[in-house]
Design a protein around this motif. Structure first.
Motif, PDB file in Angstrom:
ATOM      1  N   VAL A   1       1.881   4.704  -7.048  1.00  0.00           N
ATOM      2  CA  VAL A   1       1.645   5.932  -6.280  1.00  0.00           C
ATOM      3  C   VAL A   1       2.906   6.260  -5.476  1.00  0.00           C
ATOM      4  O   VAL A   1       3.350   5.450  -4.664  1.00  0.00           O
ATOM      5  CB  VAL A   1       0.428   5.763  -5.335  1.00  0.00           C
ATOM      6  CG1 VAL A   1       0.239   7.000  -4.480  1.00  0.00           C
ATOM      7  CG2 VAL A   1      -0.826   5.468  -6.134  1.00  0.00           C
ATOM      8  N   LEU A  12      -7.530   7.923  -0.108  1.00  0.00           N
ATOM      9  CA  LEU A  12      -7.913   6.854  -1.030  1.00  0.00           C
ATOM     10  C   LEU A  12      -9.419   6.604  -0.943  1.00  0.00           C
ATOM     11  O   LEU A  12      -9.928   6.251   0.116  1.00  0.00           O
ATOM     12  CB  LEU A  12      -7.148   5.556  -0.691  1.00  0.00           C
ATOM     13  CG  LEU A  12      -7.602   4.272  -1.382  1.00  0.00           C
ATOM     14  CD1 LEU A  12      -7.514   4.361  -2.898  1.00  0.00           C
ATOM     15  CD2 LEU A  12      -6.789   3.075  -0.874  1.00  0.00           C
ATOM     16  N   CYS A  14     -12.419   4.231  -2.029  1.00  0.00           N
ATOM     17  CA  CYS A  14     -12.728   2.892  -2.531  1.00  0.00           C
ATOM     18  C   CYS A  14     -14.170   2.901  -3.033  1.00  0.00           C
ATOM     19  O   CYS A  14     -15.112   3.035  -2.246  1.00  0.00           O
ATOM     20  CB  CYS A  14     -12.559   1.861  -1.425  1.00  0.00           C
ATOM     21  SG  CYS A  14     -10.902   1.864  -0.692  1.00  0.00           S
ATOM     22  N   TRP A  43      -1.814   6.883   4.794  1.00  0.00           N
ATOM     23  CA  TRP A  43      -3.006   6.862   3.947  1.00  0.00           C
ATOM     24  C   TRP A  43      -4.272   7.035   4.775  1.00  0.00           C
ATOM     25  O   TRP A  43      -4.342   6.588   5.921  1.00  0.00           O
ATOM     26  CB  TRP A  43      -3.096   5.538   3.205  1.00  0.00           C
ATOM     27  CG  TRP A  43      -2.019   5.310   2.182  1.00  0.00           C
ATOM     28  CD1 TRP A  43      -0.690   5.055   2.417  1.00  0.00           C
ATOM     29  CD2 TRP A  43      -2.166   5.285   0.759  1.00  0.00           C
ATOM     30  NE1 TRP A  43      -0.024   4.877   1.236  1.00  0.00           N
ATOM     31  CE2 TRP A  43      -0.908   5.011   0.191  1.00  0.00           C
ATOM     32  CE3 TRP A  43      -3.266   5.463  -0.095  1.00  0.00           C
ATOM     33  CZ2 TRP A  43      -0.697   4.916  -1.178  1.00  0.00           C
ATOM     34  CZ3 TRP A  43      -3.062   5.361  -1.465  1.00  0.00           C
ATOM     35  CH2 TRP A  43      -1.790   5.103  -1.992  1.00  0.00           C
ATOM     36  N   VAL A  79      -6.322   9.378  -4.646  1.00  0.00           N
ATOM     37  CA  VAL A  79      -6.293   8.104  -5.373  1.00  0.00           C
ATOM     38  C   VAL A  79      -7.694   7.499  -5.303  1.00  0.00           C
ATOM     39  O   VAL A  79      -8.354   7.570  -4.263  1.00  0.00           O
ATOM     40  CB  VAL A  79      -5.269   7.119  -4.743  1.00  0.00           C
ATOM     41  CG1 VAL A  79      -5.187   5.819  -5.543  1.00  0.00           C
ATOM     42  CG2 VAL A  79      -3.883   7.751  -4.627  1.00  0.00           C
ATOM     43  N   VAL A  81      -9.830   3.881  -6.282  1.00  0.00           N
ATOM     44  CA  VAL A  81      -9.859   2.491  -6.769  1.00  0.00           C
ATOM     45  C   VAL A  81     -11.322   2.121  -6.972  1.00  0.00           C
ATOM     46  O   VAL A  81     -12.136   2.243  -6.048  1.00  0.00           O
ATOM     47  CB  VAL A  81      -9.197   1.515  -5.765  1.00  0.00           C
ATOM     48  CG1 VAL A  81      -9.397   0.065  -6.215  1.00  0.00           C
ATOM     49  CG2 VAL A  81      -7.705   1.821  -5.625  1.00  0.00           C
ATOM     50  N   LYS A 119      -5.271  10.017  -8.938  1.00  0.00           N
ATOM     51  CA  LYS A 119      -4.774   8.904  -9.754  1.00  0.00           C
ATOM     52  C   LYS A 119      -5.874   7.852  -9.760  1.00  0.00           C
ATOM     53  O   LYS A 119      -6.422   7.505  -8.700  1.00  0.00           O
ATOM     54  CB  LYS A 119      -3.511   8.310  -9.135  1.00  0.00           C
ATOM     55  CG  LYS A 119      -2.254   9.143  -9.350  1.00  0.00           C
ATOM     56  CD  LYS A 119      -1.032   8.354  -8.895  1.00  0.00           C
ATOM     57  CE  LYS A 119       0.259   8.995  -9.377  1.00  0.00           C
ATOM     58  NZ  LYS A 119       0.414  10.398  -8.939  1.00  0.00           N
ATOM     59  N   PHE A 121      -7.444   4.023 -10.584  1.00  0.00           N
ATOM     60  CA  PHE A 121      -7.189   2.598 -10.784  1.00  0.00           C
ATOM     61  C   PHE A 121      -8.534   1.892 -10.910  1.00  0.00           C
ATOM     62  O   PHE A 121      -9.387   2.034 -10.020  1.00  0.00           O
ATOM     63  CB  PHE A 121      -6.408   2.002  -9.607  1.00  0.00           C
ATOM     64  CG  PHE A 121      -5.015   2.538  -9.475  1.00  0.00           C
ATOM     65  CD1 PHE A 121      -3.942   1.899 -10.081  1.00  0.00           C
ATOM     66  CD2 PHE A 121      -4.763   3.695  -8.748  1.00  0.00           C
ATOM     67  CE1 PHE A 121      -2.647   2.406  -9.966  1.00  0.00           C
ATOM     68  CE2 PHE A 121      -3.485   4.208  -8.621  1.00  0.00           C
ATOM     69  CZ  PHE A 121      -2.419   3.565  -9.236  1.00  0.00           C
ATOM     70  N   LEU A 195      -1.278  -0.536  -6.096  1.00  0.00           N
ATOM     71  CA  LEU A 195      -1.010   0.845  -5.690  1.00  0.00           C
ATOM     72  C   LEU A 195       0.462   1.102  -5.383  1.00  0.00           C
ATOM     73  O   LEU A 195       0.975   2.194  -5.645  1.00  0.00           O
ATOM     74  CB  LEU A 195      -1.823   1.203  -4.434  1.00  0.00           C
ATOM     75  CG  LEU A 195      -3.342   1.274  -4.575  1.00  0.00           C
ATOM     76  CD1 LEU A 195      -3.976   1.598  -3.228  1.00  0.00           C
ATOM     77  CD2 LEU A 195      -3.762   2.305  -5.618  1.00  0.00           C
ATOM     78  N   THR A 196       1.139   0.102  -4.826  1.00  0.00           N
ATOM     79  CA  THR A 196       2.505   0.315  -4.311  1.00  0.00           C
ATOM     80  C   THR A 196       3.584  -0.398  -5.106  1.00  0.00           C
ATOM     81  O   THR A 196       4.763  -0.076  -4.977  1.00  0.00           O
ATOM     82  CB  THR A 196       2.603  -0.163  -2.853  1.00  0.00           C
ATOM     83  OG1 THR A 196       2.446  -1.606  -2.845  1.00  0.00           O
ATOM     84  CG2 THR A 196       1.550   0.476  -1.956  1.00  0.00           C
TER      85      THR A 196
END
Length: 203
Positions: A1, A12, A14, A43, A79, A81, A119, A121, A195-196
């Motif tokens: 990301v 983000l 979760c 974030w 994002v 996850v 995005k 994940f 992520l990073t």
């Protein structure tokens, strides 16, 4: 990301079951809480975990039928996850395992259809210690990996290996399923790296 590609805070979401919700850890120590601290103020992390939920739409508690799922979509994340699959290993849910990949693609598609175009994940679910508990087993958890690989490939989603972060650390999983504070740190660290591309605290 690529953090610099976003003007405002990166949202983000979760998504997950009790392990994401934070069962087994102290208040404020769930992996979403811990990753917020690791990622910092650029974030905005929200926890949409629902205890007992399944990835499988024909499971005994499908995530897509939960209010948290609707809220996760309304959050319009940048994002997402997802850590689901743990409750799917229970015998009554595992009977439907042939639908796992298709149901995962369906869930991912609901997010990628958002105007925020997040995005995605998806994670190998956490390691289950010893003989497991609540009908949840390590054997079936590992058997989900190829299904997750297939869903990720079909949707061009990233994969984060949360499972590996806890393998052999049975002491961090007192009831053999739910990680404690330190176990949640292991999950948060794995997700952070996914992520990073960096370890927490690395410059």
């Amino acid at each position: 990301v690529d953090v610099d590609a976003y003007k405002g805070a990166i949202k983000l979401a979760c998504v997950g079951d009790s392990i994401t919700q934070g069962v087994g850890a102290e208040k404020g120590k769930s992996w979403p809480d811990q990753i917020q601290a690791m990622l910092g103020e650029k974030w905005q992390v929200r926890n949409f975990g629902v205890s007992g939920s399944t990835l499988l739409n024909s499971g005994d508690k499908p995530y897509q039928k939960e209010g948290a799922f609707k809220k996760a979509l309304e959050f319009a994340p940048d994002v997402v996850v997802i850590i689901l699959g743990t409750n799917d290993t229970k015998p009554q849910n595992w009977a439907h395992k042939d639908q796992f990949t298709a149901d995962y693609q369906d869930l991912i598609g609901k997010f990628t259809a958002l105007t925020s175009k997040p995005k995605m994940f998806i994670c190998y679910p956490p390691y289950i210690a010893g003989k497991g508990n609540f009908g949840i087993t390590e054997e079936n958890t590992v058997a989900e990996f190829p299904f997750i690989d297939a869903a990720a490939k079909a949707t061009k989603s990233g994969i984060i290996d949360v499972h590996a972060s806890l393998v052999g650390k049975d002491a961090l999983i007192p009831d053999r399923v739910h990680p404690n504070n330190e176990g949640m740190t292991a999950i948060a660290t794995a997700v952070f790296q996914g992520l990073t591309g960096k370890a927490p605290g690395a410059k």
